[in-house]
Enzyme design. Structure first.
Site, PDB file in Angstrom:
ATOM      1  N   GLY A  11     -22.880 -19.756 -62.477  1.00  0.00           N
ATOM      2  CA  GLY A  11     -21.372 -20.038 -62.838  1.00  0.00           C
ATOM      3  C   GLY A  11     -20.490 -19.093 -62.701  1.00  0.00           C
ATOM      4  N   ASN A  12     -20.929 -17.687 -63.400  1.00  0.00           N
ATOM      5  CA  ASN A  12     -20.257 -16.470 -63.589  1.00  0.00           C
ATOM      6  C   ASN A  12     -20.063 -15.852 -62.108  1.00  0.00           C
ATOM      7  OD1 ASN A  12     -19.425 -16.136 -66.421  1.00  0.00           O
ATOM      8  ND2 ASN A  12     -21.651 -16.055 -66.532  1.00  0.00           N
ATOM      9  N   LYS A 128     -26.730 -23.155 -75.168  1.00  0.00           N
ATOM     10  CA  LYS A 128     -26.185 -22.748 -73.702  1.00  0.00           C
ATOM     11  C   LYS A 128     -24.647 -22.416 -73.959  1.00  0.00           C
ATOM     12  CE  LYS A 128     -25.415 -23.000 -69.296  1.00  0.00           C
ATOM     13  NZ  LYS A 128     -25.925 -21.847 -68.589  1.00  0.00           N
ATOM     14  N   LYS A 212     -28.682 -24.833 -65.601  1.00  0.00           N
ATOM     15  CA  LYS A 212     -28.947 -24.896 -64.241  1.00  0.00           C
ATOM     16  C   LYS A 212     -30.247 -24.359 -63.769  1.00  0.00           C
ATOM     17  CE  LYS A 212     -27.849 -20.808 -61.992  1.00  0.00           C
ATOM     18  NZ  LYS A 212     -28.019 -20.139 -63.164  1.00  0.00           N
ATOM     19  N   LYS A 274     -33.865 -18.014 -67.065  1.00  0.00           N
ATOM     20  CA  LYS A 274     -34.091 -17.614 -65.621  1.00  0.00           C
ATOM     21  C   LYS A 274     -35.418 -17.440 -65.472  1.00  0.00           C
ATOM     22  CE  LYS A 274     -29.301 -16.012 -64.767  1.00  0.00           C
ATOM     23  NZ  LYS A 274     -29.055 -16.857 -65.761  1.00  0.00           N
TER      24      LYS A 274
END
Length: 328
Positions: A11-12, A128, A212, A274
């Site tokens: 998103g960043n 989150k 995500k 991740k």
């Protein structure tokens, strides 16, 4: 047979220094040039994206304007709203870039619901990050004025954190597979997906934001992807991050990465999910591999190994380049 790649876009990477719609569309137009290179190279592609900054900003907007006549929307609905807006921007950018290159490929953004467990521990311990970065003083002031929780995020500032349960299923799994089988470029699992639980009455949305990376991993498993590419702000995963002893990881096996994880090398809410998503994928798909790298490094990955590549037990023996996977 042409291979399938799932790409998880942070998103960043969508929201840079310009939070306007035009600013985010401009960033995605640049992003699309790299993503379409995968299509041009011959892959079947599913793209997922984050929404942490966007959903956090939307929550702030709703809180500031809330009234009895215009109440705030719950978090699951806010996730759906940002899934729609980012999906619109991203599919438009991809479609425009495909046409520039003379490629005929349908593009669709699929509203995606992701199933979580009602008793997931993520509801008890929010992790989150969403919304903008704040100073420690500003975060402390915000916590005094509300019931929100703020945590320091990898040395970059303080951010609000919300519940982040792990995905256990994708409601639209069959739809995703059908779209992929008909050679459609699919954007799915946006913002980690809309979090829902199963009840006797059916599906019900819950207050949470799913990471995500975990949602992307679940999608990659469902479609039997050959590669999971997690794009972030740095070209490599590193140990001893941000210290004079920093070491960038290039090729790494499951056992080595597990040791680094156990040693606490990866920041929660930042690199840790991740790494965990990459590990989960190569364990589930031993012949596949996962890559963690930056968007700017994607072209290099198409030409040769680049970024941090995590091999499954069987793919480690092959160590094939990504481009070597394709049969034209």
């Amino acid at each position: 047979m042409t291979k399938t790649v799932v790409v998880a876009l942070g998103g960043n990477a969508i929201l840079t220094d310009d939070p306007t719609a035009a600013g985010q569309q401009k960033a995605l137009a640049k992003t699309a040039t790299s993503l379409v290179s995968l299509i041009e190279a011959g892959y079947k592609v599913i793209i997922s994206h984050g929404n942490g900054p966007q959903v956090g900003n939307l929550l702030l907007q709703q809180k500031a304007a809330a009234s009895k006549e215009n109440p705030e929307m719950p978090l699951d609905t806010s996730v759906a709203m940002t899934q729609g807006s980012i999906g619109y921007w991203l599919t438009q950018a991809l479609d425009n870039e495909l046409k520039k290159r003379g490629l005929k490929k349908p593009v669709v953004a699929l509203l995606t619901q992701v199933i979580v467990a009602a008793d997931d521990e993520g509801f008890v311990n929010p992790t989150k990050p969403v919304g903008p970065f704040l100073t420690a003083e500003k975060a402390e002031a915000e916590m005094k004025m509300s019931e929100a929780t703020y945590k320091e995020d990898a040395g970059r500032g303080w951010r609000k954190v919300v519940a982040s349960p792990k995905p256990i299923g994708i409601v639209e799994a069959q739809t995703i597979k059908t779209l992929l089988a008909t050679d459609i470029l699919v954007v799915a699992g946006g913002g980690g997906g809309i979090p829902v639980i199963t009840t006797d009455a059916g599906l019900v949305g819950v207050e949470a934001v799913i990471d995500k990376d975990f949602a992307s991993e679940k999608i990659a498993e469902i479609v039997n992807a050959d590669e999971l590419i997690i794009l972030t702000g740095v070209p490599n995963v590193a140990v001893h991050f941000n210290t004079p002893e920093q070491k960038n990881l290039t090729t790494v096996d499951i056992e080595t990465l597990e040791k680094y994880k156990a040693a606490g090398e990866f920041a929660p809410g930042s690199m840790l999910p991740k790494v965990e998503a990459a590990l989960a994928f190569v364990k589930a798909r031993p012949k596949a591999r996962a890559v963690i790298t930056s968007l700017d490094n994607l072209d290099a990955l198409l030409k040769e190994d680049a970024g941090t590549i995590i091999y499954g037990n069987q793919s480690l023996e092959q160590k094939s380049h990504l481009k070597d996977y394709i049969t034209h």
